[in-house]
Scaffold this active site. Structure first.
Site, short mmCIF file in Angstrom:
data_model
loop_
_atom_site.label_atom_id
_atom_site.label_comp_id
_atom_site.label_asym_id
_atom_site.label_seq_id
_atom_site.Cartn_x
_atom_site.Cartn_y
_atom_site.Cartn_z
N ASP A 90 17.07 -49.78 -11.75
CA ASP A 90 15.32 -49.48 -11.45
C ASP A 90 14.71 -50.07 -12.58
OD1 ASP A 90 15.63 -47.91 -9.10
OD2 ASP A 90 17.03 -46.75 -10.25
N THR A 91 13.77 -50.94 -12.15
CA THR A 91 13.31 -51.70 -13.03
C THR A 91 12.02 -52.55 -12.56
OG1 THR A 91 15.44 -52.78 -13.66
CG2 THR A 91 13.79 -54.13 -14.43
N ALA A 92 10.95 -53.23 -13.41
CA ALA A 92 9.94 -53.92 -13.00
C ALA A 92 9.74 -55.49 -13.52
CB ALA A 92 8.82 -52.94 -13.23
N ILE B 152 10.31 -58.53 -17.76
CA ILE B 152 10.80 -57.37 -17.37
C ILE B 152 11.06 -56.16 -17.95
CG2 ILE B 152 13.31 -58.15 -17.64
CD1 ILE B 152 13.81 -57.26 -14.55
N GLN B 153 10.98 -54.96 -17.49
CA GLN B 153 11.01 -53.66 -18.03
C GLN B 153 11.67 -52.91 -17.10
OE1 GLN B 153 6.57 -54.26 -18.64
NE2 GLN B 153 6.63 -52.40 -17.78
#
Length: 526
Positions: free
Chosen positions: A339-341, A356-357
């Protein structure tokens, strides 16, 4: 929300429409791509809090047009100075949730300060303005946040501070409900006023540590004060004239380069898009890269990752030769959080940011520290407790990291910015997106929307199955199964494939952006 956009002045892509708007707003106020990227990053921490936030990590690839080079910023945190394997004596693994899973210092805020300090035109307060507004005034809760709140309801209820925010009055908010985070708004205001030091050396750090210690956590104020991310040279490779860039270890980014360099040995004409050969070769190239990754990846301060060998053309020849055209390779790979953005920004000056975070699992540790509104990551739970393991837990160590923003340059300038949510899926989806754009001429929105696959395990799954979206041709699915892939058909646009986004920049300066139909994102360009 727009899934595709084009323009010659600017482009922003992210997994949430409001975050993309924050980036566009910042550009229109006179900020550059770096200011806008921080605005997007901070806003995602508010409007996509189940995926990312101040309590997590980040990795950045930056291209400064004035200096003409790509740089990487490692915004991942280290384990606490007093955190070692003895802290978990008698346990088979580090807990995945709760205060004792939050054993690495969050690197997010440091990343914002570093990017703005090096390249920004605006202040941190100006970049944080949209995030502060949405935290204080509220915003319509996304369908994605609602889905994961339902999924994680019992876990969220275990921490009173977390439950008070994400389960108001004990209920799961509906998609579209106004979602307010007043404590997080106050923390962001303190950051705007006090800068990076407010988070790592001031009242915010003290409140986080006090909350952790009360719940049995192990990070100290000294751990926060000691934290520093680092500007680093990116990992680089080559593919059909493109220069490939990824964040270096402790990021798994090099696997994306390894896979592409092996695949370069096969001409696109011999691998029509969507065929058995297309999927099989890519899946097998990724598996081979994972074997080396699992053996070598950890904090390079503790173990030298042999990138020179792994990214060499000679090794790419060897890897390509290991791909059996008719049979699937079978090996075990440990499950990872997914699960990432991911987001990207390009401005009219030619500056570009791919970043990305993450909190690691959805909602990270599930532990909200004190009255800060900051949900802490559980990234450190991926450390091994086996003293012989390359990624074994040790004090002041950065763990194996799945986060990997990507950039590809042509003739020294950015051509593609791309990335995705998805843990093990990140190098898999990146390989698909890049080849679709570079080899098959797809626009970014077409590349991310086309059918995808996911090989491997995520937490809670026992099998190493190959998930295939149902839109993939039935004959192709059948051949993959015959080759020994453990095939499972999933939804046409399955959420487990992650949220991918991309920007292309043509030789004429035209920018095209695409965001994933599997998420709540938007591409904004003009």
């Amino acid at each position: 929300m727009s899934r595709a956009a084009a323009g010659k002045q600017a482009m922003v892509v992210s997994p949430h429409e409001l975050a993309s708007e924050a980036g566009a707003e910042t550009l229109r106020r006179g900020g550059n791509a770096f200011d806008a990227a921080v605005a997007v990053s901070a806003c995602l921490g508010v409007v996509y809090p189940h995926m990312t936030g101040l309590g997590g990590d980040c990795f950045w690839l930056t291209y400064g047009a004035a200096e003409g080079r790509v740089r990487a910023y490692n915004g991942s945190g280290r384990s606490g100075a007093a955190v070692d394997r003895d802290c978990f004596a008698g346990m088979a693994a580090i807990p995945h949730r709760g205060a004792r899973s939050a054993i690495t210092v969050p690197g997010m805020v440091d990343g914002w300060a570093a990017v703005l300090g090096k390249y920004g035109k605006l202040s941190l307060a100006e970049a944080l303005a949209p995030a502060i507004r949405h935290a204080a005034d509220g915003f319509p809760l996304s369908p994605d946040q609602h889905f994961f709140t339902v999924k994680c309801r019992d876990m969220l209820a275990e921490c009173p501070e977390t439950a008070a925010i994400y389960l108001p009055q004990g209920a799961v908010p509906a998609a579209g409900d106004r979602f307010v985070q007043r404590e997080l708004a106050a923390t962001l205001l303190a950051l705007a006023a006090g800068g990076r030091e407010a988070f790592y050396e001031g009242e915010i750090a003290r409140e986080i540590v006090a909350g952790l210690r009360k719940a049995g956590g192990m990070l100290s104020e000294a751990d926060f004060a000691a934290h520093r991310g680092s500007w680093e040279e990116p990992a680089t490779g080559a593919y059909r004239g493109y220069t490939l860039y990824q964040a270096p270890p402790n990021s798994q980014g090099f696997t994306g380069i390894m896979a592409l360099q092996a695949l370069e040995r096969f001409e696109p004409a011999s691998t029509p898009h969507g065929t058995y050969a297309y999927y099989h070769r890519m899946i097998e190239a990724i598996k081979l890269a994972f074997i080396d990754r699992n053996r070598e990846l950890t904090d390079p301060d503790f173990h030298k990752v042999p990138l020179e060998r792994l990214l060499s053309q000679a090794y790419a020849d060897e890897q390509a030769g290991r791909i059996d055209p008719h049979h699937a390779l079978d090996f075990d790979s440990p499950p990872a959080g997914s699960d990432t953005a991911y987001a990207a920004v390009v401005d009219e000056e030619g500056n570009a940011v791919s970043f990305i975070q993450s909190l690691y699992f959805e909602f990270g540790s599930g532990f909200t520290a004190g009255k800060t509104g900051v949900l802490l990551q559980n990234r450190g739970s991926f450390f091994s407790l086996d003293p012989a393991h390359v990624n074994t837990l040790e004090p002041n160590k950065r763990t194996f990291h799945t986060l990997m923003p990507a950039m590809a340059c042509l003739d020294g300038k950015p051509r593609f910015l791309y990335g995705t949510q998805g843990g093990e899926g990140q190098p898999q989806t990146q390989t698909a997106i890049f080849t679709r754009m570079a080899d098959y001429g797809m626009a970014p929105h077409e590349a991310v929307a086309a059918p995808r696959w996911l090989w491997g395990r995520t937490w809670g799954e026992s099998s190493r199955e190959l998930k295939l979206e149902s839109r993939i041709d039935a004959e192709t699915i059948g051949r993959l199964s015959e080759a020994g892939h453990d095939v499972r058909i999933v939804d046409a646009y399955d959420y487990r494939m992650g949220h991918a986004h991309a920007i292309s920049i043509g030789s004429d300066g035209m920018m095209r952006g695409g965001t994933d139909p599997r998420c709540d994102g938007a591409a904004i360009g003009w």
